[in-house]
Structures are given as structure tokens and as C-alpha cells.
Design a protein around this motif. Structure first.
Motif, PDB file in Angstrom:
ATOM      1  N   GLY A   1      -1.925  10.597  14.537  1.00 24.13           N
ATOM      2  CA  GLY A   1      -3.133   9.779  14.629  1.00 24.13           C
ATOM      3  C   GLY A   1      -4.349  10.688  14.688  1.00 24.13           C
ATOM      4  N   ILE A   2      -5.402  10.284  14.007  1.00 19.75           N
ATOM      5  CA  ILE A   2      -6.647  11.056  14.000  1.00 19.75           C
ATOM      6  C   ILE A   2      -7.759  10.150  14.503  1.00 19.75           C
ATOM      7  CG2 ILE A   2      -8.306  12.348  12.615  1.00 19.75           C
ATOM      8  CD1 ILE A   2      -6.057  12.616  10.472  1.00 19.75           C
ATOM      9  N   ALA A   3      -8.378  10.516  15.623  1.00 18.23           N
ATOM     10  CA  ALA A   3      -9.585   9.825  16.082  1.00 18.23           C
ATOM     11  C   ALA A   3     -10.755  10.587  15.489  1.00 18.23           C
ATOM     12  CB  ALA A   3      -9.661   9.824  17.605  1.00 18.23           C
ATOM     13  N   THR A   4     -11.620   9.902  14.763  1.00 17.24           N
ATOM     14  CA  THR A   4     -12.696  10.593  14.047  1.00 17.24           C
ATOM     15  C   THR A   4     -13.987  10.685  14.843  1.00 17.24           C
ATOM     16  OG1 THR A   4     -13.300   8.524  12.959  1.00 17.24           O
ATOM     17  CG2 THR A   4     -11.761   9.988  11.793  1.00 17.24           C
ATOM     18  N   SER A   5     -14.197   9.736  15.748  1.00 21.34           N
ATOM     19  CA  SER A   5     -15.442   9.743  16.521  1.00 21.34           C
ATOM     20  C   SER A   5     -15.301   8.830  17.733  1.00 21.34           C
ATOM     21  CB  SER A   5     -16.616   9.268  15.655  1.00 21.34           C
ATOM     22  OG  SER A   5     -16.395   7.941  15.210  1.00 21.34           O
ATOM     23  N   SER A   6     -16.262   8.949  18.647  1.00 21.15           N
ATOM     24  CA  SER A   6     -16.300   8.081  19.827  1.00 21.15           C
ATOM     25  C   SER A   6     -17.749   7.936  20.268  1.00 21.15           C
ATOM     26  CB  SER A   6     -15.457   8.670  20.960  1.00 21.15           C
ATOM     27  OG  SER A   6     -16.120   9.771  21.541  1.00 21.15           O
ATOM     28  N   PRO A   7     -18.048   6.970  21.149  1.00 24.28           N
ATOM     29  CA  PRO A   7     -19.423   6.822  21.646  1.00 24.28           C
ATOM     30  C   PRO A   7     -19.921   8.073  22.374  1.00 24.28           C
ATOM     31  CG  PRO A   7     -18.165   4.846  22.105  1.00 24.28           C
ATOM     32  CD  PRO A   7     -17.196   5.873  21.582  1.00 24.28           C
ATOM     33  N   GLU A   8     -19.018   8.870  22.935  1.00 26.42           N
ATOM     34  CA  GLU A   8     -19.414  10.085  23.652  1.00 26.42           C
ATOM     35  C   GLU A   8     -19.642  11.276  22.721  1.00 26.42           C
ATOM     36  OE1 GLU A   8     -16.324   8.516  24.570  1.00 26.42           O
ATOM     37  OE2 GLU A   8     -17.439   7.250  25.957  1.00 26.42           O
ATOM     38  N   GLY A   9     -19.254  11.134  21.460  1.00 29.20           N
ATOM     39  CA  GLY A   9     -19.359  12.239  20.520  1.00 29.20           C
ATOM     40  C   GLY A   9     -20.775  12.503  20.066  1.00 29.20           C
ATOM     41  N   SER A  10     -20.988  13.707  19.556  1.00 31.61           N
ATOM     42  CA  SER A  10     -22.293  14.077  19.004  1.00 31.61           C
ATOM     43  C   SER A  10     -22.066  14.971  17.788  1.00 31.61           C
ATOM     44  CB  SER A  10     -23.140  14.796  20.059  1.00 31.61           C
ATOM     45  OG  SER A  10     -22.478  15.947  20.509  1.00 31.61           O
ATOM     46  N   ASN A  11     -23.154  15.381  17.153  1.00 34.49           N
ATOM     47  CA  ASN A  11     -23.095  16.248  15.974  1.00 34.49           C
ATOM     48  C   ASN A  11     -22.245  15.641  14.863  1.00 34.49           C
ATOM     49  OD1 ASN A  11     -24.640  18.293  17.299  1.00 34.49           O
ATOM     50  ND2 ASN A  11     -22.770  18.915  18.374  1.00 34.49           N
ATOM     51  N   GLY A  12     -22.396  14.356  14.627  1.00 31.78           N
ATOM     52  CA  GLY A  12     -21.614  13.661  13.615  1.00 31.78           C
ATOM     53  C   GLY A  12     -22.087  13.912  12.200  1.00 31.78           C
TER      54      GLY A  12
ATOM     55  N   SER B   1     -16.074  14.729  19.012  1.00 30.91           N
ATOM     56  CA  SER B   1     -15.050  14.146  19.885  1.00 30.91           C
ATOM     57  C   SER B   1     -13.736  13.895  19.127  1.00 30.91           C
ATOM     58  CB  SER B   1     -15.545  12.831  20.503  1.00 30.91           C
ATOM     59  OG  SER B   1     -15.668  11.829  19.502  1.00 30.91           O
ATOM     60  N   ALA B   2     -13.712  14.249  17.855  1.00 29.10           N
ATOM     61  CA  ALA B   2     -12.517  14.004  17.028  1.00 29.10           C
ATOM     62  C   ALA B   2     -11.308  14.767  17.584  1.00 29.10           C
ATOM     63  CB  ALA B   2     -12.782  14.438  15.586  1.00 29.10           C
ATOM     64  N   PHE B   3     -10.129  14.154  17.420  1.00 27.27           N
ATOM     65  CA  PHE B   3      -8.877  14.808  17.815  1.00 27.27           C
ATOM     66  C   PHE B   3      -7.756  14.332  16.912  1.00 27.27           C
ATOM     67  CE2 PHE B   3      -8.865  10.944  20.522  1.00 27.27           C
ATOM     68  CZ  PHE B   3      -7.617  10.417  20.224  1.00 27.27           C
ATOM     69  N   VAL B   4      -6.646  15.070  16.959  1.00 31.35           N
ATOM     70  CA  VAL B   4      -5.437  14.689  16.234  1.00 31.35           C
ATOM     71  C   VAL B   4      -4.269  14.754  17.212  1.00 31.35           C
ATOM     72  CG1 VAL B   4      -4.997  17.059  15.398  1.00 31.35           C
ATOM     73  CG2 VAL B   4      -4.012  15.104  14.177  1.00 31.35           C
ATOM     74  N   THR B   5      -3.337  13.806  17.076  1.00 34.02           N
ATOM     75  CA  THR B   5      -2.151  13.801  17.935  1.00 34.02           C
ATOM     76  C   THR B   5      -1.124  14.799  17.409  1.00 34.02           C
ATOM     77  OG1 THR B   5      -0.923  12.104  16.701  1.00 34.02           O
ATOM     78  CG2 THR B   5      -2.449  11.334  18.428  1.00 34.02           C
ATOM     79  N   TYR B   6      -0.162  15.086  18.222  1.00 35.31           N
ATOM     80  CA  TYR B   6       1.007  15.831  17.774  1.00 35.31           C
ATOM     81  C   TYR B   6       1.759  14.945  16.780  1.00 35.31           C
ATOM     82  CZ  TYR B   6       0.691  19.601  21.203  1.00 35.31           C
ATOM     83  OH  TYR B   6       0.295  20.707  21.912  1.00 35.31           O
ATOM     84  N   TRP B   7       2.601  15.559  15.965  1.00 39.99           N
ATOM     85  CA  TRP B   7       3.429  14.787  15.041  1.00 39.99           C
ATOM     86  C   TRP B   7       4.322  13.842  15.832  1.00 39.99           C
ATOM     87  CZ3 TRP B   7       1.941  14.524  10.299  1.00 39.99           C
ATOM     88  CH2 TRP B   7       1.393  15.617   9.652  1.00 39.99           C
TER      89      TRP B   7
END
Length: 176
Positions: free
Chosen positions: A112-123, A160-166
Motif C-alpha cells: 500500500g502506498i499513502a501519497t499524502s495526508s493533511p499533515e503533509g507538506s511540500n506536495g 507524509s507519503a509512505f509505503v507498506t512492507y510487501w
């Protein structure tokens, strides 16, 4: 006559032993192809695709399908690079599975890839995604980088983007 009987018995025993050895060799010759040791998944033997999902919001599903002929291990999480980002997307440590995901030929792993969140910046709007599989030590890449096609128009990504483990299933990959 005794000598002839002993010689005939020895010849028969030798013939039987050679026949068994030949049968054993033929059986073991067929086994290595079916029982070859698993390898690390790489872009050369794994097709990656990205899909936009409706839930959770601001998420993508990364799918890696083993297109090779050998079983492969999807270690850790993928190293992701959106466009020309200087650093790989952060791995979500809470998503570590109980075991390394093992892919038989034709099977898939998911992240899973989260691309952004309300807390994120520098989008910014990203148009390209590079995917690099992790090595066994999870301290570098294995093989070359695969290009995964992002949804039309690209995706918004921030710090704030992240990726999960496989993961073994799409639902497990998207629960984060």
C-alpha cells in the motif's frame, strides 16, 4: 563351475546396482528444476503495476507479479521514487508481516502506498514511479528499477507519503 556361478552372481549384482543408480540419477535430474532454490524478486522477473483505490483515500495499491520461472522472495518493502525525488519513500514499520512474502511463478505481492495526508507538506504532482526491490538484508536494492505507470494525470505526493512492507493480499496492504 563354482567360479562361473560366483562370476555370474557378481555380474548380476553389478548390473542391478548400475540400474538402480541410473534410475536414481534420472529421478534426481528431474527434481532440481521443480525444487530449485528461491531467488530474490527483481524487476527482471516481476511485473509491477499501480492501481488507484477509492478506500483509503490518497492511497495506491502496488502489485508485483512473479513472471519468472522460479519462486522468489519479496523482501521488506519496495524502494519507491516518485519523479526525481532525492530519497526513497519511507517504509511504514508498523506493516512488517510475520514472514517474508514468497511468490511462486504467477503469484503476486502487494504494497500500500499513502501519497499524502493533511499533515503533509511540500506536495507536488508526480507523473513517474520507479520501483526497486529490496535485497535480503533490506539495506539496498536487488536488480534494476522497474517503471510503474501511475494513474492518468499523475498523483499528488507530499512528505507524509509512505509505503507498506510487501503483503500477501491487497486487503492487508491497504489496511494502513
Amino acid at each position: 563351475m563354482r567360479l562361473t556361478i560366483k562370476a555370474a552372481a557378481a555380474t548380476a549384482a553389478l548390473t542391478a546396482a548400475l540400474s538402480l543408480t541410473a534410475l536414481g540419477s534420472a529421478a534426481s535430474a528431474a527434481t532440481p528444476a521443480a525444487k530449485s532454490a528461491p531467488v530474490t524478486c527483481t524487476a527482471a522477473t516481476t511485473k509491477v503495476t499501480v492501481e488507484q483505490v477509492s478506500n483509503p483515500i490518497n492511497h495506491l495499491l502496488l502489485k508485483a507479479k512473479n513472471t519468472g520461472t522460479k519462486t522468489c522472495y519479496a523482501y521488506g518493502a519496495p524502494y519507491l521514487r516518485f519523479d526525481d525525488a532525492q530519497a526513497a519513500t519511507v517504509w511504514l514499520e508498523d506493516s512488517v508481516p510475520q514472514a517474508v512474502v514468497t511468490l511462486e511463478p504467477g503469484q503476486s505481492a502487494y504494497a500500500g502506498i499513502a501519497t499524502s495526508s493533511p499533515e503533509g507538506s511540500n506536495g507536488y504532482q508526480a507523473d513517474k514511479l520507479g520501483v526497486l526491490f529490496s535485497n535480503r538484508g533490506m539495506n539496498g536494492g536487488a536488480g534494476g528499477t522497474a517503471a510503474a505507470k501511475l494513474p492518468a494525470g499523475g498523483v499528488y505526493v507530499d512528505d507524509s507519503a509512505f509505503v507498506t512492507y510487501w503483503q500477501s493480499s491487497a486487503s492487508d496492504a491497504l489496511m494502513w
